[in-house]
Design a protein around this motif. Sequence first.
Motif, short mmCIF file in Angstrom:
data_model
loop_
_atom_site.label_atom_id
_atom_site.label_comp_id
_atom_site.label_asym_id
_atom_site.label_seq_id
_atom_site.Cartn_x
_atom_site.Cartn_y
_atom_site.Cartn_z
N ALA A 1 -1.66 3.52 7.02
CA ALA A 1 -1.53 2.19 7.64
C ALA A 1 -1.21 1.12 6.58
CB ALA A 1 -2.80 1.84 8.39
N ILE A 2 -1.85 1.22 5.42
CA ILE A 2 -1.58 0.26 4.35
C ILE A 2 -0.14 0.38 3.87
CG2 ILE A 2 -2.14 -0.33 1.95
CD1 ILE A 2 -5.09 0.31 2.67
N ALA A 3 0.33 1.62 3.72
CA ALA A 3 1.71 1.84 3.28
C ALA A 3 2.69 1.24 4.28
CB ALA A 3 1.98 3.33 3.10
N ALA A 4 2.43 1.41 5.57
CA ALA A 4 3.31 0.84 6.60
C ALA A 4 3.31 -0.68 6.53
CB ALA A 4 2.88 1.30 7.98
N LEU A 5 2.16 -1.27 6.30
CA LEU A 5 2.05 -2.72 6.18
C LEU A 5 2.84 -3.23 4.97
CD1 LEU A 5 0.75 -5.30 7.32
CD2 LEU A 5 -1.15 -4.88 5.76
N ILE A 6 2.71 -2.56 3.85
CA ILE A 6 3.44 -2.96 2.65
C ILE A 6 4.94 -2.85 2.86
CG2 ILE A 6 3.92 -2.30 0.25
CD1 ILE A 6 0.91 -1.60 0.02
N VAL A 7 5.38 -1.74 3.45
CA VAL A 7 6.81 -1.56 3.71
C VAL A 7 7.32 -2.64 4.67
CG1 VAL A 7 8.51 -0.04 4.80
CG2 VAL A 7 6.88 0.89 3.16
N GLY A 8 6.53 -2.96 5.68
CA GLY A 8 6.91 -4.00 6.63
C GLY A 8 7.06 -5.36 5.97
N VAL A 9 6.12 -5.70 5.11
CA VAL A 9 6.18 -6.99 4.41
C VAL A 9 7.38 -7.02 3.47
CG1 VAL A 9 5.01 -8.41 2.67
CG2 VAL A 9 3.72 -7.51 4.61
N LEU A 10 7.62 -5.94 2.73
CA LEU A 10 8.77 -5.89 1.83
C LEU A 10 10.08 -5.98 2.61
CD1 LEU A 10 7.64 -3.21 -0.76
CD2 LEU A 10 7.77 -5.70 -1.07
N TYR A 11 10.13 -5.33 3.76
CA TYR A 11 11.33 -5.40 4.60
C TYR A 11 11.56 -6.84 5.06
CZ TYR A 11 14.50 -4.54 8.50
OH TYR A 11 15.57 -4.57 9.35
#
Length: 93
Positions: A64-74
């Motif tokens: 879940a943290i990885a998905a959040l980080i990828v979303g923010v970077l996107y």
Amino acid sequence: MNTATPQIPNHLVWAILSTLFCCLPAGIVSIVYAAQVNGKLAAGDIAGAQESSEKAKKWAIWSAIAALIVGVLYFILIMAIGGMGALSGGSSY
């Protein structure tokens, strides 16, 4: 003598949801650990079941943290690209 099997959560639902909606590789690791919990409980390996349960939870959280980080970077990348288009004076049509 208490021979009841302790209730140890397997976190399988969270593992599956994190695989589907977050980060596939970390979610799969979480599913593997979650699937081990009930088998270890049935074999009487309480410590092993608790360890697998904690690892399943940890990997689901990391997913879940990885998905959040990828979303923010996107989001940042999209905003930066949009900002560059506005700075160049070009039209987006």
